[in-house]
Design a protein around this motif. Structure first.
Motif, PDB file in Angstrom:
ATOM      1  N   GLU A   1       0.804  -1.213   0.000  1.00 39.50           N
ATOM      2  CA  GLU A   1       0.000   0.000   0.000  1.00 39.50           C
ATOM      3  C   GLU A   1       0.839   1.266   0.000  1.00 39.50           C
ATOM      4  O   GLU A   1       0.385   2.325  -0.430  1.00 39.50           O
ATOM      5  N   ALA A   2       2.045   1.184   0.537  1.00 39.09           N
ATOM      6  CA  ALA A   2       2.933   2.336   0.606  1.00 39.09           C
ATOM      7  C   ALA A   2       4.356   1.824   0.816  1.00 39.09           C
ATOM      8  O   ALA A   2       4.566   0.644   1.113  1.00 39.09           O
ATOM      9  N   ILE A   3       5.317   2.713   0.639  1.00 38.28           N
ATOM     10  CA  ILE A   3       6.723   2.371   0.830  1.00 38.28           C
ATOM     11  C   ILE A   3       7.340   3.363   1.801  1.00 38.28           C
ATOM     12  O   ILE A   3       7.169   4.576   1.652  1.00 38.28           O
ATOM     13  N   VAL A   4       8.035   2.844   2.800  1.00 35.80           N
ATOM     14  CA  VAL A   4       8.799   3.674   3.726  1.00 35.80           C
ATOM     15  C   VAL A   4      10.276   3.401   3.473  1.00 35.80           C
ATOM     16  O   VAL A   4      10.704   2.248   3.440  1.00 35.80           O
ATOM     17  N   VAL A   5      11.046   4.470   3.286  1.00 37.57           N
ATOM     18  CA  VAL A   5      12.476   4.342   3.009  1.00 37.57           C
ATOM     19  C   VAL A   5      13.263   4.918   4.182  1.00 37.57           C
ATOM     20  O   VAL A   5      13.095   6.094   4.521  1.00 37.57           O
ATOM     21  N   ILE A   6      14.081   4.090   4.816  1.00 37.01           N
ATOM     22  CA  ILE A   6      15.005   4.573   5.845  1.00 37.01           C
ATOM     23  C   ILE A   6      16.273   4.969   5.101  1.00 37.01           C
ATOM     24  O   ILE A   6      17.060   4.119   4.686  1.00 37.01           O
ATOM     25  N   ALA A   7      16.444   6.281   4.875  1.00 37.92           N
ATOM     26  CA  ALA A   7      17.473   6.772   3.958  1.00 37.92           C
ATOM     27  C   ALA A   7      18.438   7.702   4.671  1.00 37.92           C
ATOM     28  O   ALA A   7      18.295   8.920   4.618  1.00 37.92           O
ATOM     29  N   PRO A   8      19.455   7.153   5.347  1.00 39.95           N
ATOM     30  CA  PRO A   8      20.360   8.009   6.107  1.00 39.95           C
ATOM     31  C   PRO A   8      21.491   8.626   5.291  1.00 39.95           C
ATOM     32  O   PRO A   8      22.204   9.493   5.789  1.00 39.95           O
ATOM     33  N   VAL A   9      21.688   8.177   4.044  1.00 39.69           N
ATOM     34  CA  VAL A   9      22.841   8.626   3.269  1.00 39.69           C
ATOM     35  C   VAL A   9      22.400   9.235   1.939  1.00 39.69           C
ATOM     36  O   VAL A   9      21.327   8.922   1.406  1.00 39.69           O
ATOM     37  N   ASP A  10      23.251  10.119   1.399  1.00 45.77           N
ATOM     38  CA  ASP A  10      22.925  10.853   0.179  1.00 45.77           C
ATOM     39  C   ASP A  10      22.579   9.941  -0.989  1.00 45.77           C
ATOM     40  O   ASP A  10      21.588  10.163  -1.691  1.00 45.77           O
ATOM     41  N   SER A  11      23.400   8.918  -1.220  1.00 49.85           N
ATOM     42  CA  SER A  11      23.227   8.098  -2.417  1.00 49.85           C
ATOM     43  C   SER A  11      21.880   7.389  -2.435  1.00 49.85           C
ATOM     44  O   SER A  11      21.232   7.294  -3.487  1.00 49.85           O
ATOM     45  N   LEU A  12      21.422   6.905  -1.278  1.00 49.26           N
ATOM     46  CA  LEU A  12      20.123   6.245  -1.225  1.00 49.26           C
ATOM     47  C   LEU A  12      18.999   7.253  -1.442  1.00 49.26           C
ATOM     48  O   LEU A  12      18.032   6.985  -2.156  1.00 49.26           O
TER      49      LEU A  12
ATOM     50  N   GLU B   1      19.144  10.028  -3.169  1.00 45.97           N
ATOM     51  CA  GLU B   1      19.130  10.419  -4.579  1.00 45.97           C
ATOM     52  C   GLU B   1      18.475   9.341  -5.433  1.00 45.97           C
ATOM     53  O   GLU B   1      17.739   9.640  -6.377  1.00 45.97           O
ATOM     54  N   ALA B   2      18.745   8.079  -5.112  1.00 45.92           N
ATOM     55  CA  ALA B   2      18.141   6.983  -5.874  1.00 45.92           C
ATOM     56  C   ALA B   2      16.636   6.954  -5.678  1.00 45.92           C
ATOM     57  O   ALA B   2      15.875   6.721  -6.622  1.00 45.92           O
ATOM     58  N   VAL B   3      16.174   7.200  -4.445  1.00 44.30           N
ATOM     59  CA  VAL B   3      14.735   7.227  -4.168  1.00 44.30           C
ATOM     60  C   VAL B   3      14.077   8.389  -4.904  1.00 44.30           C
ATOM     61  O   VAL B   3      13.008   8.248  -5.509  1.00 44.30           O
ATOM     62  N   ALA B   4      14.738   9.557  -4.875  1.00 42.48           N
ATOM     63  CA  ALA B   4      14.176  10.749  -5.523  1.00 42.48           C
ATOM     64  C   ALA B   4      14.025  10.560  -7.027  1.00 42.48           C
ATOM     65  O   ALA B   4      13.171  11.198  -7.659  1.00 42.48           O
ATOM     66  N   SER B   5      14.826   9.665  -7.610  1.00 40.52           N
ATOM     67  CA  SER B   5      14.779   9.447  -9.063  1.00 40.52           C
ATOM     68  C   SER B   5      13.670   8.491  -9.482  1.00 40.52           C
ATOM     69  O   SER B   5      13.419   8.328 -10.675  1.00 40.52           O
TER      70      SER B   5
ATOM     71  N   GLY C   1      17.398  12.377   7.671  1.00 40.11           N
ATOM     72  CA  GLY C   1      17.932  13.404   8.554  1.00 40.11           C
ATOM     73  C   GLY C   1      17.468  14.797   8.241  1.00 40.11           C
ATOM     74  O   GLY C   1      17.931  15.755   8.840  1.00 40.11           O
ATOM     75  N   GLY C   2      16.580  14.962   7.274  1.00 37.71           N
ATOM     76  CA  GLY C   2      16.061  16.291   7.005  1.00 37.71           C
ATOM     77  C   GLY C   2      16.098  16.712   5.556  1.00 37.71           C
ATOM     78  O   GLY C   2      15.626  17.785   5.203  1.00 37.71           O
ATOM     79  N   ARG C   3      16.636  15.901   4.665  1.00 36.81           N
ATOM     80  CA  ARG C   3      16.714  16.246   3.255  1.00 36.81           C
ATOM     81  C   ARG C   3      15.332  16.246   2.606  1.00 36.81           C
ATOM     82  O   ARG C   3      14.483  15.413   2.902  1.00 36.81           O
ATOM     83  N   ALA C   4      15.116  17.186   1.684  1.00 30.76           N
ATOM     84  CA  ALA C   4      13.901  17.191   0.886  1.00 30.76           C
ATOM     85  C   ALA C   4      14.079  16.208  -0.275  1.00 30.76           C
ATOM     86  O   ALA C   4      15.087  16.242  -0.980  1.00 30.76           O
ATOM     87  N   PHE C   5      13.102  15.340  -0.496  1.00 34.33           N
ATOM     88  CA  PHE C   5      13.209  14.296  -1.514  1.00 34.33           C
ATOM     89  C   PHE C   5      12.488  14.663  -2.801  1.00 34.33           C
ATOM     90  O   PHE C   5      12.494  13.900  -3.744  1.00 34.33           O
ATOM     91  N   GLY C   6      11.859  15.784  -2.813  1.00 37.62           N
ATOM     92  CA  GLY C   6      11.129  16.169  -4.004  1.00 37.62           C
ATOM     93  C   GLY C   6       9.646  15.937  -3.839  1.00 37.62           C
ATOM     94  O   GLY C   6       9.161  15.394  -2.855  1.00 37.62           O
ATOM     95  N   ARG C   7       8.920  16.347  -4.827  1.00 30.74           N
ATOM     96  CA  ARG C   7       7.465  16.319  -4.796  1.00 30.74           C
ATOM     97  C   ARG C   7       6.928  14.899  -4.612  1.00 30.74           C
ATOM     98  O   ARG C   7       7.392  13.963  -5.249  1.00 30.74           O
ATOM     99  N   GLY C   8       5.950  14.771  -3.724  1.00 31.81           N
ATOM    100  CA  GLY C   8       5.275  13.496  -3.552  1.00 31.81           C
ATOM    101  C   GLY C   8       5.874  12.581  -2.514  1.00 31.81           C
ATOM    102  O   GLY C   8       5.331  11.517  -2.245  1.00 31.81           O
ATOM    103  N   VAL C   9       7.013  12.961  -1.923  1.00 30.18           N
ATOM    104  CA  VAL C   9       7.649  12.133  -0.892  1.00 30.18           C
ATOM    105  C   VAL C   9       7.605  12.877   0.437  1.00 30.18           C
ATOM    106  O   VAL C   9       8.186  13.957   0.569  1.00 30.18           O
ATOM    107  N   SER C  10       6.906  12.323   1.398  1.00 29.18           N
ATOM    108  CA  SER C  10       6.885  12.909   2.741  1.00 29.18           C
ATOM    109  C   SER C  10       8.148  12.501   3.478  1.00 29.18           C
ATOM    110  O   SER C  10       8.652  11.392   3.298  1.00 29.18           O
ATOM    111  N   VAL C  11       8.670  13.396   4.315  1.00 27.93           N
ATOM    112  CA  VAL C  11       9.906  13.136   5.058  1.00 27.93           C
ATOM    113  C   VAL C  11       9.625  13.214   6.554  1.00 27.93           C
ATOM    114  O   VAL C  11       9.020  14.172   7.034  1.00 27.93           O
TER     115      VAL C  11
END
Length: 358
Positions: A145-156, A158-162, A174-184
């Protein structure tokens, strides 16, 4: 005329030598097999499995007994098409055993169970776009139904944002904006570090060193940023941060360097593990804590209270973060857009920090 039900231990082979969860021809049991065994229609079994429609208590009991007997497991995708709910949340995380990501994963598991949901976890050791796409495809096959990403590092991150996902995506970061449609969802790392620095200043410390973690981690950068902000606002000069890893070994090496180069009034460490290594280096050099120098960590790991002396630190409430991540999922499923959830951290004062003595 229905067949009589023979209920047996589903963990043992049946009279034909079949393992539980397999039919006589070696394939997994289907809804049709359940219907045949009970002597009811496919639709009746579907109503029992999906909890919809009217079925007499006696028939429901017989269907459930057959499901148990055959070891039938409903196909999650097919069930989702009927109920619009699979009850599955996909979770992408790293293979890191560090306290933050591993604690967050456990908190998500607990929060999901409390909400009547299940998690399917993919742990990645590489964070390319193809790796994340493969994980997302896996969750799609489960009708997550949904996906939760535990993303502590830049490379992960960036891959999620793409990626483009057909279901809501929530990032615990840790506070990075992932782009439209991804809640943080994230703990206030920067605010926690500021509170820690201000606590040290309140004890009279002016020369406060920062032993930092790896800067490709959001948490490490935010903690350094909080230290910088507090020092700048107080008009205090800053040493360059010592940047290394999250490991106790790094704290030990940094502690030796500080002893050689001249002790500060206080040291803020990347996390509690680094602080423990630093305490060891100071003890070997005959440096008294907090008599000669105050030391503080971050995370409030279980051992922090039992360090010698007990470690002043900053606590993250991972249970709260897990519940907040599930709340973000719920809002997203309801079509509500919330970009960022920031959860507070809490200063925990113990014996490793004291009034400036020199």
């Amino acid at each position: 005329m229905s067949r009589p039900l023979v209920v047996y231990d589903v963990n043992k082979p049946d009279a034909w030598g079949r393992e539980a969860g397999m039919t006589r021809n070696g394939r997994p049991p289907s809804m049709a097999d359940v219907a045949e065994l009970v002597g009811v229609s496919h639709q009746t079994v579907s109503r029992v499995v999906n909890g919809k429609g009217r079925v007499s208590p006696r028939t429901r009991e017989r269907v459930q007994a057959a499901i148990d007997q055959l070891g039938y497991r409903p196909n999650s995708v097919a069930r989702a098409l009927v109920t619009a709910r699979s009850g599955i949340i996909g979770v992408v995380t790293t293979t890191s055993a560090h306290f933050g990501p591993s604690s967050m994963l456990v908190a998500l598991e607990v929060a999901a169970r409390e909400a009547g949901l299940f998690t399917s976890v993919v742990a990645l050791d590489r964070f390319g776009a193809d790796d994340v796409a493969s994980a997302f495809d896996h969750f799609s096959s489960l009708a997550a139904e949904a996906i939760v990403v535990i993303a502590p590092v830049d490379s992960l991150a960036e891959a999620v944002a793409s990626q483009g996902a057909s279901v809501p995506v929530v990032a615990v970061s840790g506070g990075r904006a992932f782009g439209r449609g991804v809640s943080v969802v994230h703990a206030d790392q920067r605010g926690g570090a500021r509170a820690l620095a201000e606590h040290l200043m309140s004890l009279g410390h002016r020369d406060i060193a920062c032993v930092a973690g790896p800067q490709e981690w959001f948490e490490a950068r935010e903690r350094v940023a909080g230290w910088r902000e507090a020092m700048d606002e107080a008009g205090l000069s800053k040493r360059e941060p010592l940047v290394g890893s999250w490991e106790a070994r790094w704290g030990y090496v940094a502690g030796q360097s500080l002893v050689e180069d001249g002790l500060p009034d206080a040291v803020m460490c990347a996390n509690d593990e680094v602080a423990v290594g630093l305490l060891r280096a100071f003890a070997e050099a005959g440096v008294s804590v907090p008599g000669d120098v105050s030391v503080a960590g971050f995370d409030d790991v279980p051992i922090a209270a039992y360090a010698g002396p007990g470690l002043t630190t900053v606590r993250q409430d991972f249970a709260d973060l897990g519940r907040c991540a599930l709340e973000a999922v719920s809002h997203a499923l309801d079509g509500e857009s919330v970009d960022t959830y920031v959860r507070p951290t809490r200063l925990v004062v113990r014996g490793s920090t004291g009034v400036r003595a020199r």
